[in-house]
Design a protein around this motif. Structure first.
Motif, PDB file in Angstrom:
ATOM      1  N   VAL A   4       0.900  -0.969  -0.187  1.00 40.23           N
ATOM      2  CA  VAL A   4       0.143   0.083  -0.015  1.00 40.23           C
ATOM      3  C   VAL A   4       0.998   1.338   0.190  1.00 40.23           C
ATOM      4  N   LEU A   5       2.043   1.236   0.833  1.00 36.37           N
ATOM      5  CA  LEU A   5       2.775   2.435   0.994  1.00 36.37           C
ATOM      6  C   LEU A   5       3.585   2.610  -0.755  1.00 36.37           C
ATOM      7  N   VAL A   6       3.941   1.710  -1.077  1.00 40.61           N
ATOM      8  CA  VAL A   6       4.722   1.811  -2.452  1.00 40.61           C
ATOM      9  C   VAL A   6       3.377   2.306  -3.337  1.00 40.61           C
ATOM     10  N   PHE A   7       2.424   1.826  -3.264  1.00 43.47           N
ATOM     11  CA  PHE A   7       1.315   2.416  -4.289  1.00 43.47           C
ATOM     12  C   PHE A   7       1.165   3.947  -4.086  1.00 43.47           C
ATOM     13  N   VAL A   8       1.024   4.336  -2.743  1.00 41.27           N
ATOM     14  CA  VAL A   8       0.868   5.637  -2.440  1.00 41.27           C
ATOM     15  C   VAL A   8       1.955   6.440  -2.962  1.00 41.27           C
ATOM     16  N   TYR A   9       3.278   5.930  -2.811  1.00 39.55           N
ATOM     17  CA  TYR A   9       4.606   6.862  -3.136  1.00 39.55           C
ATOM     18  C   TYR A   9       4.425   6.799  -4.684  1.00 39.55           C
ATOM     19  N   GLU A  10       4.057   5.798  -5.560  1.00 37.44           N
ATOM     20  CA  GLU A  10       4.217   5.870  -6.785  1.00 37.44           C
ATOM     21  C   GLU A  10       2.951   6.584  -7.357  1.00 37.44           C
ATOM     22  N   ASN A  11       1.908   6.874  -6.763  1.00 33.38           N
ATOM     23  CA  ASN A  11       0.564   7.583  -7.273  1.00 33.38           C
ATOM     24  C   ASN A  11       0.455   8.888  -6.918  1.00 33.38           C
ATOM     25  N   PHE A  12       1.062   9.217  -5.809  1.00 37.78           N
ATOM     26  CA  PHE A  12       0.953  10.519  -5.412  1.00 37.78           C
ATOM     27  C   PHE A  12       2.266  11.096  -5.018  1.00 37.78           C
ATOM     28  N   TRP A  13       2.822  12.062  -5.889  1.00 36.04           N
ATOM     29  CA  TRP A  13       4.235  12.392  -6.046  1.00 36.04           C
ATOM     30  C   TRP A  13       4.742  13.201  -4.683  1.00 36.04           C
ATOM     31  N   GLN A  14       3.878  13.854  -3.965  1.00 37.25           N
ATOM     32  CA  GLN A  14       4.339  14.331  -2.785  1.00 37.25           C
ATOM     33  C   GLN A  14       3.341  14.056  -1.716  1.00 37.25           C
ATOM     34  N   GLY A  15       3.698  14.259  -0.556  1.00 35.90           N
ATOM     35  CA  GLY A  15       2.789  13.869   0.739  1.00 35.90           C
ATOM     36  C   GLY A  15       1.746  14.753   0.463  1.00 35.90           C
ATOM     37  N   ASP A  16       1.713  16.234   0.177  1.00 34.30           N
ATOM     38  CA  ASP A  16       0.689  17.218   0.435  1.00 34.30           C
ATOM     39  C   ASP A  16      -0.190  16.816  -0.761  1.00 34.30           C
ATOM     40  N   ALA A  17       0.080  16.035  -1.650  1.00 36.72           N
ATOM     41  CA  ALA A  17      -0.899  15.724  -2.889  1.00 36.72           C
ATOM     42  C   ALA A  17      -1.632  14.520  -2.758  1.00 36.72           C
ATOM     43  N   CYS A  18      -1.376  13.903  -1.612  1.00 34.76           N
ATOM     44  CA  CYS A  18      -2.018  12.643  -1.244  1.00 34.76           C
ATOM     45  C   CYS A  18      -3.418  13.221  -0.638  1.00 34.76           C
ATOM     46  N   PRO A  19      -4.607  12.111  -0.907  1.00 38.57           N
ATOM     47  CA  PRO A  19      -5.986  12.664  -0.433  1.00 38.57           C
ATOM     48  C   PRO A  19      -6.168  12.181   0.734  1.00 38.57           C
ATOM     49  N   GLU A  20      -7.118  12.951   1.485  1.00 35.24           N
ATOM     50  CA  GLU A  20      -7.414  12.581   3.041  1.00 35.24           C
ATOM     51  C   GLU A  20      -7.779  11.144   3.341  1.00 35.24           C
ATOM     52  N   SER A  21      -7.639  10.683   4.235  1.00 36.05           N
ATOM     53  CA  SER A  21      -7.584   9.242   4.734  1.00 36.05           C
ATOM     54  C   SER A  21      -8.907   8.551   4.018  1.00 36.05           C
ATOM     55  N   GLU A  22     -10.033   9.101   4.284  1.00 31.33           N
ATOM     56  CA  GLU A  22     -11.112   8.433   3.693  1.00 31.33           C
ATOM     57  C   GLU A  22     -11.015   8.252   2.380  1.00 31.33           C
ATOM     58  N   GLN A  23     -10.825   9.183   1.758  1.00 26.88           N
ATOM     59  CA  GLN A  23     -10.734   9.226   0.228  1.00 26.88           C
ATOM     60  C   GLN A  23      -9.494   8.051  -0.401  1.00 26.88           C
ATOM     61  N   LEU A  24      -8.657   8.375   0.350  1.00 28.84           N
ATOM     62  CA  LEU A  24      -7.319   7.315   0.158  1.00 28.84           C
ATOM     63  C   LEU A  24      -7.707   6.062   0.314  1.00 28.84           C
ATOM     64  N   SER A  25      -8.528   5.563   1.396  1.00 26.39           N
ATOM     65  CA  SER A  25      -9.001   4.293   1.614  1.00 26.39           C
ATOM     66  C   SER A  25      -9.929   3.807   0.474  1.00 26.39           C
ATOM     67  N   LEU A  42      -2.808   3.410   6.545  1.00 27.03           N
ATOM     68  CA  LEU A  42      -3.415   4.595   6.819  1.00 27.03           C
ATOM     69  C   LEU A  42      -2.942   5.008   8.269  1.00 27.03           C
ATOM     70  N   GLN A  43      -3.144   4.042   9.049  1.00 28.26           N
ATOM     71  CA  GLN A  43      -2.591   4.628  10.508  1.00 28.26           C
ATOM     72  C   GLN A  43      -1.092   4.905  10.592  1.00 28.26           C
ATOM     73  N   TRP A  44      -0.169   3.921   9.774  1.00 24.32           N
ATOM     74  CA  TRP A  44       1.110   4.417   9.806  1.00 24.32           C
ATOM     75  C   TRP A  44       1.443   5.902   8.978  1.00 24.32           C
ATOM     76  N   LEU A  45       0.476   5.898   8.133  1.00 25.35           N
ATOM     77  CA  LEU A  45       0.752   7.296   7.101  1.00 25.35           C
ATOM     78  C   LEU A  45       0.398   8.322   8.195  1.00 25.35           C
ATOM     79  N   ASP A  46      -0.615   8.308   9.163  1.00 23.91           N
ATOM     80  CA  ASP A  46      -1.073   9.308  10.118  1.00 23.91           C
ATOM     81  C   ASP A  46       0.124   9.708  10.861  1.00 23.91           C
ATOM     82  N   GLY A  47       0.609   8.682  11.405  1.00 33.06           N
ATOM     83  CA  GLY A  47       1.910   8.950  12.158  1.00 33.06           C
ATOM     84  C   GLY A  47       2.814   9.483  11.546  1.00 33.06           C
ATOM     85  N   LEU A  48       3.098   9.275  10.303  1.00 34.57           N
ATOM     86  CA  LEU A  48       4.216   9.800   9.523  1.00 34.57           C
ATOM     87  C   LEU A  48       3.848  11.466   9.305  1.00 34.57           C
TER      88      LEU A  48
END
Length: 174
Positions: A4-25, A42-48
């Protein structure tokens, strides 16, 4: 979780481009990831997000108060304090068990290469300690390092990126 983390990294080029938790889920679920992996990631990303917010003090923020000898810094001060050239990071037993010699050696390699600041190292260690698997493998640590760079908006040097993404087992010795 790491898929999941690799997918997020590859599809959202920066952390601020990542959607909110509900939409990302919802997006992750639509891509076929399992609900348990999504929740853990998602819990791990929130901590990040929280850890990297402390790493980057807001513009115009008040200076960090000095820390007196014998006192432990708290909050953002724990991460943003500059490290002396003579300082040495001592890993706790729990950190040594969670990271293992190979991961600790890799972190040292990044520090010696001057591509890993002490504050980022601490975020990486904290996120590795929050990882669900014990111990963390070198490949998993590399994903964590990539995610910390991603979350801070810092683009790693090309050689660092190559080191993080390249499989060492496929290398041919010269």
């Amino acid at each position: 979780m790491y898929d999941v983390l690799v997918f997020v990294y590859e599809n959202f080029w920066q952390g601020d481009a990542c959607p909110e938790s509900e939409q990302l889920s919802l997006k992750l679920s639509a891509k076929g990831f399992e609900a348990a992996d999504i929740a853990t990631a998602l819990q791990w990303l929130d901590g990040l997000r929280l850890a990297t917010q402390e790493l980057q003090p807001a513009a115009g923020a008040a200076q960090v108060p000095p820390v007196r000898l014998g006192e432990a810094p708290a909050g953002p001060a724990a991460i943003t304090l500059a490290q002396s050239a003579n300082a040495m990071r001592v890993y706790s037993v729990a950190e040594q068990e969670q990271l293992g010699a190979e991961c600790l050696g890799f972190l040292r390699f990044l520090e010696d290469s001057q591509v890993l600041a002490p504050g980022m190292r601490e975020v990486i260690i904290e996120r590795a300690m929050a990882a669900p698997d014990a111990p963390v493998s070198l490949d998993e640590l590399k994903i964590i390092v990539l995610m910390v760079y991603w979350s801070t908006g810092i683009e790693p040097d090309a050689l660092v990126l190559d080191e993080l993404c390249d499989d060492a087992q496929d290398r041919v010795a010269h």
